[in-house]
Design a protein around this motif. Structure first.
Motif, PDB file in Angstrom:
ATOM      1  N   LYS A   1       0.848  -1.190   0.000  1.00  0.00           N
ATOM      2  CA  LYS A   1       0.000   0.000   0.000  1.00  0.00           C
ATOM      3  C   LYS A   1       0.883   1.240   0.000  1.00  0.00           C
ATOM      4  O   LYS A   1       1.967   1.237   0.575  1.00  0.00           O
ATOM      5  CB  LYS A   1      -0.900   0.009   1.241  1.00  0.00           C
ATOM      6  CG  LYS A   1      -1.938  -1.101   1.228  1.00  0.00           C
ATOM      7  CD  LYS A   1      -2.849  -1.001   2.421  1.00  0.00           C
ATOM      8  CE  LYS A   1      -4.257  -0.644   1.967  1.00  0.00           C
ATOM      9  NZ  LYS A   1      -5.114  -0.338   3.120  1.00  0.00           N
ATOM     10  N   VAL A   2       0.420   2.279  -0.656  1.00  0.00           N
ATOM     11  CA  VAL A   2       1.176   3.531  -0.670  1.00  0.00           C
ATOM     12  C   VAL A   2       0.303   4.646  -0.111  1.00  0.00           C
ATOM     13  O   VAL A   2      -0.919   4.583  -0.174  1.00  0.00           O
ATOM     14  CB  VAL A   2       1.620   3.925  -2.091  1.00  0.00           C
ATOM     15  CG1 VAL A   2       2.797   3.113  -2.529  1.00  0.00           C
ATOM     16  CG2 VAL A   2       0.481   3.808  -3.068  1.00  0.00           C
ATOM     17  N   ARG A   3       0.984   5.642   0.418  1.00  0.00           N
ATOM     18  CA  ARG A   3       0.232   6.784   0.911  1.00  0.00           C
ATOM     19  C   ARG A   3      -0.354   7.555  -0.263  1.00  0.00           C
ATOM     20  O   ARG A   3       0.285   7.686  -1.305  1.00  0.00           O
ATOM     21  CB  ARG A   3       1.145   7.698   1.719  1.00  0.00           C
ATOM     22  CG  ARG A   3       1.277   7.223   3.140  1.00  0.00           C
ATOM     23  CD  ARG A   3       1.720   8.353   4.017  1.00  0.00           C
ATOM     24  NE  ARG A   3       2.973   8.024   4.665  1.00  0.00           N
ATOM     25  CZ  ARG A   3       4.089   8.693   4.486  1.00  0.00           C
ATOM     26  NH1 ARG A   3       4.110   9.734   3.699  1.00  0.00           N
ATOM     27  NH2 ARG A   3       5.171   8.323   5.120  1.00  0.00           N
ATOM     28  N   LYS A   4      -1.536   8.091  -0.048  1.00  0.00           N
ATOM     29  CA  LYS A   4      -2.181   8.853  -1.124  1.00  0.00           C
ATOM     30  C   LYS A   4      -1.290  10.014  -1.561  1.00  0.00           C
ATOM     31  O   LYS A   4      -1.211  10.345  -2.738  1.00  0.00           O
ATOM     32  CB  LYS A   4      -3.528   9.385  -0.644  1.00  0.00           C
ATOM     33  CG  LYS A   4      -4.662   8.369  -0.773  1.00  0.00           C
ATOM     34  CD  LYS A   4      -5.973   9.009  -0.345  1.00  0.00           C
ATOM     35  CE  LYS A   4      -7.012   7.936  -0.074  1.00  0.00           C
ATOM     36  NZ  LYS A   4      -8.043   8.410   0.857  1.00  0.00           N
TER      37      LYS A   4
ATOM     38  N   GLY B   1      10.820   4.680   3.509  1.00  0.00           N
ATOM     39  CA  GLY B   1       9.500   5.220   3.260  1.00  0.00           C
ATOM     40  C   GLY B   1       9.565   6.418   2.343  1.00  0.00           C
ATOM     41  O   GLY B   1      10.614   7.028   2.138  1.00  0.00           O
TER      42      GLY B   1
ATOM     43  N   LEU C   1       2.390  13.381   5.540  1.00  0.00           N
ATOM     44  CA  LEU C   1       1.348  12.428   5.909  1.00  0.00           C
ATOM     45  C   LEU C   1      -0.030  12.972   5.562  1.00  0.00           C
ATOM     46  O   LEU C   1      -0.264  14.159   5.676  1.00  0.00           O
ATOM     47  CB  LEU C   1       1.417  12.157   7.411  1.00  0.00           C
ATOM     48  CG  LEU C   1       2.208  10.918   7.813  1.00  0.00           C
ATOM     49  CD1 LEU C   1       2.360  10.918   9.331  1.00  0.00           C
ATOM     50  CD2 LEU C   1       1.510   9.645   7.371  1.00  0.00           C
TER      51      LEU C   1
ATOM     52  N   LYS D   1      -4.803   8.607  10.705  1.00  0.00           N
ATOM     53  CA  LYS D   1      -3.886   8.694   9.571  1.00  0.00           C
ATOM     54  C   LYS D   1      -3.593   7.348   8.929  1.00  0.00           C
ATOM     55  O   LYS D   1      -3.471   7.244   7.735  1.00  0.00           O
ATOM     56  CB  LYS D   1      -2.589   9.352  10.020  1.00  0.00           C
ATOM     57  CG  LYS D   1      -2.864  10.749  10.535  1.00  0.00           C
ATOM     58  CD  LYS D   1      -1.597  11.526  10.710  1.00  0.00           C
ATOM     59  CE  LYS D   1      -1.945  12.997  10.975  1.00  0.00           C
ATOM     60  NZ  LYS D   1      -0.771  13.783  11.262  1.00  0.00           N
ATOM     61  N   GLU D   2      -3.378   6.351   9.742  1.00  0.00           N
ATOM     62  CA  GLU D   2      -3.070   5.030   9.183  1.00  0.00           C
ATOM     63  C   GLU D   2      -4.182   4.063   9.533  1.00  0.00           C
ATOM     64  O   GLU D   2      -4.658   4.055  10.663  1.00  0.00           O
ATOM     65  CB  GLU D   2      -1.746   4.511   9.758  1.00  0.00           C
ATOM     66  CG  GLU D   2      -0.553   5.357   9.405  1.00  0.00           C
ATOM     67  CD  GLU D   2      -0.003   5.060   8.020  1.00  0.00           C
ATOM     68  OE1 GLU D   2      -0.546   4.148   7.333  1.00  0.00           O
ATOM     69  OE2 GLU D   2       0.948   5.737   7.629  1.00  0.00           O
ATOM     70  N   PRO D   3      -4.548   3.184   8.657  1.00  0.00           N
ATOM     71  CA  PRO D   3      -4.083   3.120   7.283  1.00  0.00           C
ATOM     72  C   PRO D   3      -4.998   3.848   6.306  1.00  0.00           C
ATOM     73  O   PRO D   3      -4.917   3.613   5.116  1.00  0.00           O
ATOM     74  CB  PRO D   3      -4.112   1.617   7.014  1.00  0.00           C
ATOM     75  CG  PRO D   3      -5.300   1.152   7.790  1.00  0.00           C
ATOM     76  CD  PRO D   3      -5.435   2.076   8.982  1.00  0.00           C
TER      77      PRO D   3
ATOM     78  N   THR E   1      -5.021   6.719   5.095  1.00  0.00           N
ATOM     79  CA  THR E   1      -4.430   7.558   4.049  1.00  0.00           C
ATOM     80  C   THR E   1      -3.670   6.733   3.022  1.00  0.00           C
ATOM     81  O   THR E   1      -3.046   7.291   2.134  1.00  0.00           O
ATOM     82  CB  THR E   1      -3.455   8.579   4.657  1.00  0.00           C
ATOM     83  OG1 THR E   1      -2.560   7.871   5.482  1.00  0.00           O
ATOM     84  CG2 THR E   1      -4.186   9.633   5.431  1.00  0.00           C
ATOM     85  N   THR E   2      -3.696   5.398   3.155  1.00  0.00           N
ATOM     86  CA  THR E   2      -2.988   4.591   2.167  1.00  0.00           C
ATOM     87  C   THR E   2      -3.990   3.910   1.235  1.00  0.00           C
ATOM     88  O   THR E   2      -5.134   3.671   1.605  1.00  0.00           O
ATOM     89  CB  THR E   2      -2.132   3.503   2.833  1.00  0.00           C
ATOM     90  OG1 THR E   2      -2.985   2.655   3.590  1.00  0.00           O
ATOM     91  CG2 THR E   2      -1.083   4.110   3.726  1.00  0.00           C
TER      92      THR E   2
ATOM     93  N   THR F   1      -1.257  -0.359  -3.917  1.00  0.00           N
ATOM     94  CA  THR F   1      -0.331   0.004  -4.996  1.00  0.00           C
ATOM     95  C   THR F   1      -0.901  -0.404  -6.360  1.00  0.00           C
ATOM     96  O   THR F   1      -0.763   0.317  -7.334  1.00  0.00           O
ATOM     97  CB  THR F   1       1.019  -0.691  -4.767  1.00  0.00           C
ATOM     98  OG1 THR F   1       1.475  -0.350  -3.471  1.00  0.00           O
ATOM     99  CG2 THR F   1       2.037  -0.271  -5.795  1.00  0.00           C
TER     100      THR F   1
END
Lengths: 256, 275
Positions: free
Chosen positions: A49-52, A251, A256, B33-35, B37-38, B41
């Motif tokens: 998963k990647v941060r937006k 990272g 964030l 914030k987590e998760p 904001t993810t 991929t």
């Protein structure tokens, strides 16, 4: 009809051979999306998963990725060129002419290699500028910046060594100018400051090592060919692996 | 005979998550914030990469169809092309050759550029501006970088578009086929200019040394005296590295201006090297 294909697909997907290669279904479920990243050797440098924020185009401009793509493209087109090119001063120039006029897609491969190289140099600079402006080199990513600078140097060296290979006027004289500069290096160059004091002669200094002689000739062409096609790409690959591994471990630098 | 120990296995309760729980330092949980904001991929990042690859491929193939890689006459040590230009990304260095000795322009300055770039994360200890385009909190860093980069690009543009036969200055509207008459300017060493003013040779040479050393000494001292906060923040080693690289960078355009405006060839001439 749809049933037929559905059945066929299921039959294929359930064979031992298929299962031995693909360890997940099409990534349309969250599990499979995670598994495709875990189990694919080419994709596993990505996190699952990647941060937006890492996806914002206006943050990265895709510059690092595009630089890497140029490296891949140059490897592929370069291998094509190697099928026809012989690093011999008597034939090198004619090989390039053949590539240009006689070989199917030879000219396209050569032009792509040339433009890709220019694009790579430009993209490395832009990527470096972007990383600087977003402070992405600050702790804990200091060393990855260092690796990046070394990759910049390697990119320039790859360009310079590739420059000689067509064996045209531009090639000969560009490398002559470059090696003259090397000759003027302090301490390790024959005509540089403290060069003669260190025992440098025209036949044992840094320029001699680079050219394999005192003039740009056959040994220079071979040296540059080997460096361009084997030595420097291997080194660049090594540093690229470290570069990507560090990005993965440290990272992504976005907010964030 | 091995004795098997029996472990009691509890049945898995589907209502429980069985996640790993860890205690972390911090003032508040980061549940917001987590998760959340993810994103995955696949496809979110991979498709962006795919589009970028496709677009750049189209552009490159277009360029390759429209304009090819040049190929000149076969290499010949007997005929020297005029002007002899390196590829554009090296023209900055080649342009420096006009103003500096080859060992400075071709070896020392590029080495300083590379070493300076490597040192950037170790001498810039300002913690602000990570992961964002931030100018207000790091003005010196951004200006310094922009100055170096701008200088580099200007040199390249001059090398590509303004240098013609005999490496003379050619405007775009000049006749690029015709040789320009050699300029009537003769370049003189700084110490020779001083002797022309009536100083003895030794005194002139002393002033030449003094000017160069003075440039660095005064340059190093001014921030130390007037911007003590800057010095204190960096510490002794970082301060000296930063200021040395900064002054050397500034020295390049200064030397160029000295040559263009005052026709000074070398600031300092020693038996070993010239600057």
């Amino acid at each position: 009809m749809a049933d037929f294909f559905e059945n066929l697909k299921n039959k294929i997907v359930e064979t031992q051979v298929w299962k031995s290669i693909f360890r997940h279904g099409y990534p349309d479920t969250d599990t499979n999306r995670a598994l495709v990243m875990f189990t694919n050797v080419l994709l596993h440098l990505h996190p699952v998963k990647v941060r937006k924020s890492a996806l914002r185009i206006r943050y990265t401009w895709c510059l690092g990725g595009l630089t890497f793509f140029m490296f891949i493209l140059l490897t592929i087109t370069g291998v094509f060129l190697m099928f026809y090119y012989v690093p011999d001063t008597r034939s090198a120039y004619q090989n390039i002419k053949d590539l240009q006029y006689a070989i199917y897609f030879g000219n396209l491969m050569r032009n792509l290699h040339r433009w890709g190289a220019h694009a790579m140099v430009f993209l490395v600079w832009l990527h470096m500028t972007r990383v600087f402006l977003t402070g992405a080199y600050k702790p804990p990513r200091e060393f990855n910046w260092v690796v990046g600078v070394l990759l910049l140097v390697l990119t320039l060296l790859l360009s310079w060594t590739g420059y000689l290979l067509p064996w045209d006027q531009l090639a000969l004289w560009a490398v002559t100018v470059g090696s003259k500069m090397a000759e003027a290096s302090p301490v390790i160059g024959y005509s540089g400051p403290f060069g003669k004091e260190m025992g440098m002669r025209v036949d044992n200094d840094i320029r001699f090592m680079l050219l394999g002689g005192t003039v740009v000739g056959q040994s220079t062409l071979l040296r540059f060919y080997v460096l361009h096609c084997v030595g420097l790409p291997l080194l660049a690959t090594l540093f690229l692996v470290v570069h990507f591994w560090r990005i993965r471990k440290d990272g992504f630098s976005g907010p964030l | 005979m091995a004795i098997e120990t029996k472990h009691e296995i509890f049945p898995k309760n589907p209502k429980k998550s069985y996640g790993l729980v860890e205690l972390v330092r911090g003032t508040s949980p980061i549940t917001d914030k987590e998760p959340e904001t993810t994103v995955f991929t696949w496809p979110n990042l991979l498709f962006i990469e795919l589009i970028a690859i496709l677009l750049s491929s189209v552009i490159l193939i277009g360029l390759s169809m429209y304009s090819g890689a040049p190929l000149e006459e076969m290499a010949s040590p007997d005929t020297t092309p005029n002007p002899m230009k390196a590829p554009w990304y090296f023209l900055g260095l080649q342009e420096l050759l006009v103003f500096f000795d080859p060992w400075l322009a071709g070896v020392v300055l590029p080495t300083f550029i590379i070493v300076g770039l490597i040192l950037v994360p170790y001498i810039d200890i300002n913690p602000k501006g990570v992961g964002e385009y931030n100018y207000t909190n790091r003005k010196f860093a951004v200006w310094n970088f922009a100055f170096g980069l701008g200088l580099w690009y200007i040199m390249i543009i001059v090398g590509v578009y303004m240098r013609g036969l005999d490496w003379q200055w050619y405007w775009p509207w000049d006749d690029w086929e015709a040789h320009k008459p050699p300029s009537g300017v003769s370049l003189i060493d700084y110490s020779v200019i001083l002797t022309q003013w009536g100083l003895s040779k030794a005194a002139a040479q002393g002033i030449a040394y003094g000017t160069l050393i003075g440039y660095f000494v005064i340059g190093m001292t001014i921030p130390f005296i007037f911007f003590r906060k800057f010095y204190n923040a960096l510490g002794f080693v970082r301060y000296n590295l930063t200021m040395f690289l900064f002054l050397t960078q500034m020295g390049v355009p200064i030397k160029i201006v000295l040559r263009l405006v005052f026709n000074i060839k070398y600031l300092l001439v020693t038996p070993f090297f010239k600057i």
